[in-house]
Scaffold this active site. Structure first.
Site, PDB file in Angstrom:
ATOM      1  N   TYR A   1     -91.532 -47.650  97.750  1.00 14.82           N
ATOM      2  CA  TYR A   1     -92.432 -48.811  97.728  1.00 14.82           C
ATOM      3  C   TYR A   1     -92.705 -49.258  99.158  1.00 14.82           C
ATOM      4  O   TYR A   1     -91.770 -49.476  99.941  1.00 14.82           O
ATOM      5  CB  TYR A   1     -91.772 -49.934  96.930  1.00 14.82           C
ATOM      6  CG  TYR A   1     -92.598 -51.180  96.755  1.00 14.82           C
ATOM      7  CD1 TYR A   1     -93.904 -51.115  96.280  1.00 14.82           C
ATOM      8  CD2 TYR A   1     -92.070 -52.431  97.045  1.00 14.82           C
ATOM      9  CE1 TYR A   1     -94.666 -52.262  96.111  1.00 14.82           C
ATOM     10  CE2 TYR A   1     -92.820 -53.592  96.871  1.00 14.82           C
ATOM     11  CZ  TYR A   1     -94.114 -53.499  96.410  1.00 14.82           C
ATOM     12  OH  TYR A   1     -94.860 -54.644  96.236  1.00 14.82           O
TER      13      TYR A   1
ATOM     14  N   ARG B   1     -82.972 -79.434  63.314  1.00  9.84           N
ATOM     15  CA  ARG B   1     -81.525 -79.441  63.541  1.00  9.84           C
ATOM     16  C   ARG B   1     -81.067 -78.344  64.507  1.00  9.84           C
ATOM     17  O   ARG B   1     -79.957 -78.405  65.030  1.00  9.84           O
ATOM     18  CB  ARG B   1     -80.770 -79.313  62.211  1.00  9.84           C
ATOM     19  CG  ARG B   1     -80.718 -80.626  61.440  1.00  9.84           C
ATOM     20  CD  ARG B   1     -79.685 -80.578  60.354  1.00  9.84           C
ATOM     21  NE  ARG B   1     -80.154 -79.839  59.192  1.00  9.84           N
ATOM     22  CZ  ARG B   1     -79.388 -79.462  58.184  1.00  9.84           C
ATOM     23  NH1 ARG B   1     -78.101 -79.743  58.187  1.00  9.84           N
ATOM     24  NH2 ARG B   1     -79.892 -78.805  57.157  1.00  9.84           N
TER      25      ARG B   1
ATOM     26  N   ASN C   1     -79.655 -73.523  59.471  1.00 16.26           N
ATOM     27  CA  ASN C   1     -80.091 -74.864  59.842  1.00 16.26           C
ATOM     28  C   ASN C   1     -79.526 -75.321  61.174  1.00 16.26           C
ATOM     29  O   ASN C   1     -80.048 -76.249  61.785  1.00 16.26           O
ATOM     30  CB  ASN C   1     -79.690 -75.864  58.754  1.00 16.26           C
ATOM     31  CG  ASN C   1     -80.445 -75.620  57.456  1.00 16.26           C
ATOM     32  OD1 ASN C   1     -81.662 -75.470  57.457  1.00 16.26           O
ATOM     33  ND2 ASN C   1     -79.724 -75.559  56.346  1.00 16.26           N
TER      34      ASN C   1
ATOM     35  N   TYR D   1     -79.993 -44.749  95.154  1.00 12.70           N
ATOM     36  CA  TYR D   1     -81.139 -45.264  94.400  1.00 12.70           C
ATOM     37  C   TYR D   1     -82.214 -44.189  94.372  1.00 12.70           C
ATOM     38  O   TYR D   1     -82.666 -43.711  95.426  1.00 12.70           O
ATOM     39  CB  TYR D   1     -81.712 -46.538  95.023  1.00 12.70           C
ATOM     40  CG  TYR D   1     -83.047 -46.901  94.410  1.00 12.70           C
ATOM     41  CD1 TYR D   1     -83.119 -47.390  93.104  1.00 12.70           C
ATOM     42  CD2 TYR D   1     -84.232 -46.711  95.107  1.00 12.70           C
ATOM     43  CE1 TYR D   1     -84.350 -47.684  92.521  1.00 12.70           C
ATOM     44  CE2 TYR D   1     -85.461 -46.998  94.533  1.00 12.70           C
ATOM     45  CZ  TYR D   1     -85.511 -47.485  93.232  1.00 12.70           C
ATOM     46  OH  TYR D   1     -86.714 -47.762  92.645  1.00 12.70           O
TER      47      TYR D   1
ATOM     48  N   GLY E   1     -78.000 -78.128  46.977  1.00  8.59           N
ATOM     49  CA  GLY E   1     -78.343 -78.584  45.648  1.00  8.59           C
ATOM     50  C   GLY E   1     -77.608 -77.750  44.603  1.00  8.59           C
ATOM     51  O   GLY E   1     -77.387 -76.550  44.805  1.00  8.59           O
TER      52      GLY E   1
ATOM     53  N   LEU F   1     -91.848 -68.921  52.857  1.00 11.33           N
ATOM     54  CA  LEU F   1     -92.131 -70.255  53.381  1.00 11.33           C
ATOM     55  C   LEU F   1     -91.594 -70.347  54.801  1.00 11.33           C
ATOM     56  O   LEU F   1     -90.378 -70.422  55.021  1.00 11.33           O
ATOM     57  CB  LEU F   1     -91.495 -71.310  52.481  1.00 11.33           C
ATOM     58  CG  LEU F   1     -91.843 -71.190  50.980  1.00 11.33           C
ATOM     59  CD1 LEU F   1     -91.173 -72.303  50.187  1.00 11.33           C
ATOM     60  CD2 LEU F   1     -93.352 -71.214  50.767  1.00 11.33           C
ATOM     61  N   ALA F   2     -92.500 -70.333  55.771  1.00 12.94           N
ATOM     62  CA  ALA F   2     -92.094 -70.242  57.178  1.00 12.94           C
ATOM     63  C   ALA F   2     -92.852 -71.229  58.048  1.00 12.94           C
ATOM     64  O   ALA F   2     -93.170 -70.937  59.201  1.00 12.94           O
ATOM     65  CB  ALA F   2     -92.323 -68.815  57.676  1.00 12.94           C
TER      66      ALA F   2
ATOM     67  N   THR G   1     -92.151 -77.842  49.982  1.00 17.03           N
ATOM     68  CA  THR G   1     -92.235 -76.473  49.472  1.00 17.03           C
ATOM     69  C   THR G   1     -93.253 -76.340  48.344  1.00 17.03           C
ATOM     70  O   THR G   1     -93.921 -75.307  48.206  1.00 17.03           O
ATOM     71  CB  THR G   1     -90.860 -76.015  48.986  1.00 17.03           C
ATOM     72  OG1 THR G   1     -90.337 -76.967  48.036  1.00 17.03           O
ATOM     73  CG2 THR G   1     -89.880 -75.890  50.147  1.00 17.03           C
TER      74      THR G   1
ATOM     75  N   LYS H   1     -88.148 -72.435  63.636  1.00 16.05           N
ATOM     76  CA  LYS H   1     -86.874 -71.962  63.096  1.00 16.05           C
ATOM     77  C   LYS H   1     -86.892 -70.469  62.793  1.00 16.05           C
ATOM     78  O   LYS H   1     -85.968 -69.729  63.156  1.00 16.05           O
ATOM     79  CB  LYS H   1     -86.525 -72.736  61.816  1.00 16.05           C
ATOM     80  CG  LYS H   1     -85.210 -72.281  61.188  1.00 16.05           C
ATOM     81  CD  LYS H   1     -85.031 -72.782  59.766  1.00 16.05           C
ATOM     82  CE  LYS H   1     -84.633 -74.216  59.736  1.00 16.05           C
ATOM     83  NZ  LYS H   1     -84.195 -74.634  58.371  1.00 16.05           N
TER      84      LYS H   1
END
Length: 488
Positions: free
Chosen positions: A390, A18, A230, A369, A142, A11-12, A82, A25
């Site tokens: 150059y 935040r 987050n 150089y 949770g 799940l993206a 989700t 994210k």
């Protein structure tokens, strides 16, 4: 069930507000990779029949990251949680029987942990199995509410916990294994009864439990594997853990790392036995280091390829370059991309290379150089040498043969060739080829002027000597006349 019945869903789709960023994210980096790439790589050893990445915010950028890993993307627009993301992915899962669902912002999970999750789900004949973790401080997560030692009754979000449930320290990682024929009917019963009017997979657990289905929870052996990203502080912590893992793996393989906490090493870096990495070093990209090498303090190597017995002195920068056996560079050398230093070559302090080949045993030790340059073996490049490659419009090559001596403060104006065994006098500006075994001199003829310095000093002294002042004649006469009048 067949072992080829497994699908992966990552799940993206979210933005990650935040993080206060314009990037999605899952496109933020930790441990040398984007978050979503870590997840896809962790899933590869499961050999799933299908890996589906649900994208939304900055979908094209996320897709470009995961497509090289044979992942399929599906667009969730708008994002309604989700549960809704799983519904979006349903058609792409085809005939899979099981699915492992992962958030795209929890990159520390290991393949071994996911294999254990799937094995527990199969052996328990479960409708759902949750990857959980036990934390000393579970605040913000949770909680997994169990109805027995093995079975789960629900996942309760922190805002809805009772006082008794707040004592639970087993948390939901948001990583699941589902039996799809059980998931779809349960998901159909989930209602968006929340502030955001979204469908959540966590609610599926309660529905399955109410239907008498088996719901299990497999505790992760390392609770850090479930950490999400987050905030910027979360990103920093996840990056620290990835770096710690990589350093530990290299040290286990025989590499010495001094003050490991100061050393940054990307996941694809390889280093050989008995190599030494000093403090403050960064080894990035696909850098490969051979055996018995020393990388000293402050050096940064990106996509570099080092042979055996190479020494990188302090504070060097090496990008996309190859250093063969026994090469020594630095301190304070800069190797821009596409250089090849052959065995025994030496590049010293304040020397910059770009797209150059330095032959075996050749040296450029000071303040030079060398760009678009090919140097043969056993040549010496004096201090202050530059290749003028150059002209403001195009780049041109410089070729220096074997056993060449380039004097200090030389400018080689490309395209130009210096043949084998040739010498170039110090202070020369070389605009034409120098033949083999020849001497190239390109500077003004010196002229000495005897006595010039002494004469110059006399002139300067004379110019600085103050001039003698004289009084105005008229004023003097007036003063004498006044005195004469007084005497009278």
């Amino acid at each position: 069930m067949s072992k080829n019945d497994l699908a992966i869903v990552i799940l993206a789709a979210g933005k990650g507000t935040r993080l206060k960023s314009s990037f999605a994210k899952v496109l933020h980096r930790a441990g040398g990779r984007t978050l979503v790439e870590h997840i896809v790589r962790a899933c590869e050893p499961l050999k799933a029949r299908e890996t589906v990445v649900v994208v939304g915010y900055q979908a094209e950028q996320v897709t470009s990251v995961v497509e090289p890993f044979a992942a399929t993307t599906v667009l969730q627009q708008p994002q309604r949680g989700t549960g809704h993301a799983m519904q979006v992915a349903k058609r792409t899962l085809g005939s899979a029987k099981l699915v492992v669902v992962l958030p795209g912002d929890a990159p520390l999970v290991r393949a071994e942990t996911l294999k254990t999750l799937v094995a527990a789900h199969r052996s328990g004949n479960a409708a759902a199995t949750i990857l959980s973790a036990v934390l000393a401080d579970p605040s913000g997560y949770g909680r997994v509410v169990r109805k027995s030692e093995t079975a789960v009754s629900a996942i309760v979000e922190e805002s809805q916990l009772t006082d008794e449930q707040r004592e639970i320290n087993e948390i939901n990682s948001a990583i699941y294994c589902f039996t799809l024929e059980k998931l779809w009917p349960a998901l159909a019963q989930v209602k968006p009864n929340n502030q955001h009017r979204e469908l959540y997979l966590t609610d599926v657990i309660g529905v399955l439990n109410a239907k008498g289905e088996t719901v299990l929870a497999q505790v992760a052996a390392d609770s850090r594997e479930v950490l999400g990203c987050n905030t910027r502080a979360d990103l920093a912590e996840v990056d620290r853990i990835f770096r710690e893992r990589k350093r530990a793996a290299l040290m286990d393989a025989g590499v010495t790392i001094q003050l490991p906490e100061t050393v940054v090493i990307d996941p694809d870096v390889i280093a050989g036995e008995d190599s030494i990495i000093e403090p403050g070093v960064q080894l990035l990209g696909k850098t490969r280091i051979g055996a018995r090498c020393t990388i000293r303090t402050g050096s940064v190597l990106s996509d570099a390829l080092l042979g055996d017995d190479v020494t990188v002195e302090a504070h060097c920068v090496v990008a996309q370059s190859r250093l063969d056996d026994g090469v020594i560079i630095g301190p304070f050398a800069r190797l821009r991309p596409n250089n090849h230093l052959k065995a025994g070559a030496r590049i010293g302090n304040f020397v910059e290379l770009k797209k150059s080949t330095i032959g075996e045993g050749s040296k450029a030790m000071h303040l030079s150089y060398l760009g678009d340059t090919k140097i043969g073996s056993k040549s010496n490049i004096g201090a202050g040498t530059i290749t003028c490659n150059y002209d403001g419009f195009h780049k041109y090559p410089t070729s220096i043969g074997n056993k060449v001596f380039i004097g200090s403060d030389t400018a080689l104006v490309a395209p130009v060739r210096v043949g084998d065994g040739a010498y170039v006098a110090a202070g020369s500006t070389i605009t034409e080829n120098v033949p083999s075994d020849g001497l190239g001199i390109a500077r003004g003829r010196q002229v000495n002027k005897p006595g010039w310095a002494a004469k110059k000093r006399r002139e300067l002294a004379a110019a600085e000597k103050p001039k003698r002042s004289s009084r105005p004649r008229r004023k003097g006469k007036t003063l004498r006349s006044a005195k004469s009048r007084k005497r009278r």
